[in-house]
Design a protein around this motif. Structure first.
Motif, short mmCIF file in Angstrom:
data_model
loop_
_atom_site.label_atom_id
_atom_site.label_comp_id
_atom_site.label_asym_id
_atom_site.label_seq_id
_atom_site.Cartn_x
_atom_site.Cartn_y
_atom_site.Cartn_z
N ASP A 112 0.82 -1.22 0.00
CA ASP A 112 0.00 0.00 0.00
C ASP A 112 0.86 1.27 0.00
OD1 ASP A 112 0.98 -0.21 2.62
OD2 ASP A 112 -0.89 0.48 3.54
N GLN A 113 2.15 1.14 -0.35
CA GLN A 113 3.04 2.30 -0.37
C GLN A 113 3.66 2.55 -1.75
OE1 GLN A 113 5.60 0.94 2.97
NE2 GLN A 113 5.00 2.87 3.93
N PRO A 114 2.85 2.57 -2.81
CA PRO A 114 3.45 2.78 -4.14
C PRO A 114 4.11 4.15 -4.30
CG PRO A 114 1.06 2.93 -4.29
CD PRO A 114 1.39 2.45 -2.89
N ARG A 115 3.57 5.18 -3.63
CA ARG A 115 4.19 6.51 -3.74
C ARG A 115 5.54 6.52 -3.04
NH1 ARG A 115 0.00 10.55 -1.57
NH2 ARG A 115 1.80 11.95 -1.69
N ALA A 116 5.64 5.85 -1.90
CA ALA A 116 6.91 5.82 -1.16
C ALA A 116 7.96 5.05 -1.94
CB ALA A 116 6.70 5.21 0.22
N SER A 117 7.58 3.89 -2.49
CA SER A 117 8.57 3.10 -3.24
C SER A 117 8.95 3.79 -4.54
CB SER A 117 8.07 1.67 -3.49
OG SER A 117 6.89 1.67 -4.25
N GLY A 118 8.00 4.43 -5.21
CA GLY A 118 8.31 5.17 -6.43
C GLY A 118 9.22 6.36 -6.13
N GLY A 119 8.95 7.04 -5.03
CA GLY A 119 9.80 8.16 -4.62
C GLY A 119 11.20 7.69 -4.27
N ALA A 120 11.30 6.52 -3.66
CA ALA A 120 12.62 5.97 -3.31
C ALA A 120 13.42 5.65 -4.56
CB ALA A 120 12.47 4.73 -2.43
N LYS A 121 12.77 5.05 -5.54
CA LYS A 121 13.50 4.71 -6.77
C LYS A 121 14.05 5.98 -7.44
CE LYS A 121 13.33 1.90 -10.90
NZ LYS A 121 14.12 0.75 -10.61
N TYR A 122 13.21 6.99 -7.54
CA TYR A 122 13.64 8.27 -8.11
C TYR A 122 14.74 8.89 -7.24
CZ TYR A 122 13.57 13.15 -9.51
OH TYR A 122 13.95 14.41 -9.91
N GLY A 123 14.52 8.91 -5.94
CA GLY A 123 15.47 9.53 -5.02
C GLY A 123 16.84 8.87 -5.04
N TRP A 124 16.88 7.54 -5.07
CA TRP A 124 18.18 6.85 -5.10
C TRP A 124 18.92 7.13 -6.40
CZ3 TRP A 124 20.76 5.70 -1.10
CH2 TRP A 124 20.12 5.31 0.08
N GLN A 125 18.20 7.24 -7.50
CA GLN A 125 18.88 7.58 -8.77
C GLN A 125 19.50 8.96 -8.67
OE1 GLN A 125 15.56 6.86 -11.41
NE2 GLN A 125 16.14 4.73 -11.72
N GLN A 126 18.77 9.91 -8.05
CA GLN A 126 19.32 11.26 -7.85
C GLN A 126 20.52 11.22 -6.91
OE1 GLN A 126 17.39 12.30 -10.50
NE2 GLN A 126 17.71 14.25 -9.51
N ASN A 127 20.42 10.43 -5.85
CA ASN A 127 21.53 10.31 -4.90
C ASN A 127 22.76 9.72 -5.58
OD1 ASN A 127 20.04 11.33 -2.73
ND2 ASN A 127 19.30 9.31 -2.14
N PHE A 128 22.57 8.75 -6.45
CA PHE A 128 23.70 8.16 -7.17
C PHE A 128 24.35 9.19 -8.10
CE2 PHE A 128 23.49 3.24 -7.03
CZ PHE A 128 23.35 3.26 -5.66
N ASP A 129 23.55 10.11 -8.67
CA ASP A 129 24.12 11.19 -9.48
C ASP A 129 25.03 12.07 -8.60
OD1 ASP A 129 22.72 10.32 -11.72
OD2 ASP A 129 21.17 11.88 -11.57
N LYS A 130 24.55 12.39 -7.39
CA LYS A 130 25.35 13.19 -6.46
C LYS A 130 26.60 12.43 -6.02
CE LYS A 130 21.36 15.55 -4.48
NZ LYS A 130 20.56 15.65 -3.24
N LEU A 131 26.46 11.12 -5.80
CA LEU A 131 27.60 10.29 -5.42
C LEU A 131 28.64 10.28 -6.53
CD1 LEU A 131 29.02 8.26 -3.55
CD2 LEU A 131 27.55 6.48 -4.54
N ASP A 132 28.19 10.17 -7.77
CA ASP A 132 29.11 10.17 -8.91
C ASP A 132 29.90 11.49 -8.97
OD1 ASP A 132 30.27 9.05 -11.23
OD2 ASP A 132 28.78 10.03 -12.51
N ALA A 133 29.20 12.61 -8.75
CA ALA A 133 29.88 13.91 -8.76
C ALA A 133 30.89 14.00 -7.61
CB ALA A 133 28.84 15.03 -8.64
N LEU A 134 30.52 13.51 -6.43
CA LEU A 134 31.44 13.52 -5.29
C LEU A 134 32.67 12.68 -5.58
CD1 LEU A 134 32.28 13.94 -2.31
CD2 LEU A 134 30.88 11.93 -1.76
N LEU A 135 32.49 11.48 -6.12
CA LEU A 135 33.61 10.61 -6.41
C LEU A 135 34.59 11.27 -7.38
CD1 LEU A 135 31.62 7.29 -6.71
CD2 LEU A 135 33.29 7.82 -4.92
N GLY A 136 34.06 12.04 -8.32
CA GLY A 136 34.91 12.74 -9.27
C GLY A 136 35.77 13.82 -8.62
N ARG A 137 35.30 14.35 -7.47
CA ARG A 137 36.04 15.39 -6.76
C ARG A 137 37.02 14.82 -5.74
NH1 ARG A 137 30.76 17.29 -6.16
NH2 ARG A 137 30.84 16.94 -3.90
N MET A 138 36.80 13.57 -5.34
CA MET A 138 37.66 12.96 -4.31
C MET A 138 39.00 12.52 -4.88
SD MET A 138 34.86 10.51 -2.37
CE MET A 138 36.12 9.49 -1.59
N GLU A 139 40.02 12.53 -4.03
CA GLU A 139 41.35 12.03 -4.45
C GLU A 139 41.41 10.54 -4.26
OE1 GLU A 139 44.66 14.05 -2.80
OE2 GLU A 139 43.86 16.01 -3.29
#
Length: 139
Positions: A112-139
């Motif tokens: 009964d939580q399709p909005r929460a799971s859909g939001g999580a899928k979208y949110g994790w993809q956005q978080n992975f974009d931020k993670l990718d940018a961070l990794l590019g800045r790290m030594e």
């Protein structure tokens, strides 16, 4: 027992597992790509993730295998049952010829939580974009 569902997001990053591991386990780096936190890499450690949206997640470290697996609870208490969530987030790192495959599975969404799971899928993809940018800045 109530049936639950999972959200899984995978991405290959052109970086070694050790670099991703640091980004997943060092509080100042977690804050850069995910949320403010008081994380410590120790099984049983209870910590909070604080979102810019004003909410707080209650978490506890469940599993740590350095540079391989990290799992913790991801609990959000909410008055609306659609968003009240008791889940587990598991990161799995697999070395590849080009870097590391990072797999994130968030398990525990009720049917009964399709909005929460859909939001999580979208949110994790956005978080992975931020993670990718961070990794590019790290030594």
């Amino acid at each position: 027992m109530t049936e639950t569902r999972s959200v899984t997001v995978e991405r290959e990053f052109p970086h070694p597992p050790g670099k991703l591991w640091r980004a997943l386990t060092q509080p100042h780096l977690i804050a850069d790509w995910l949320m403010k936190n008081d994380f410590a890499p120790a099984v049983g450690h209870k910590f909070n993730l604080s979102g810019e949206w004003g909410g707080t997640l209650d978490c506890e470290v469940l599993e740590i295998e350095p540079e391989e697996t990290l799992a913790y609870t991801w609990n959000y208490a909410h008055d609306d049952p659609q968003f009240d969530l008791r889940s587990t987030v598991t990161f799995t790192l697999t070395p590849t010829p080009g870097g590391t495959l990072l797999r994130m599975e968030q398990a525990g969404f009720r049917p009964d939580q399709p909005r929460a799971s859909g939001g999580a899928k979208y949110g994790w993809q956005q978080n992975f974009d931020k993670l990718d940018a961070l990794l590019g800045r790290m030594e």
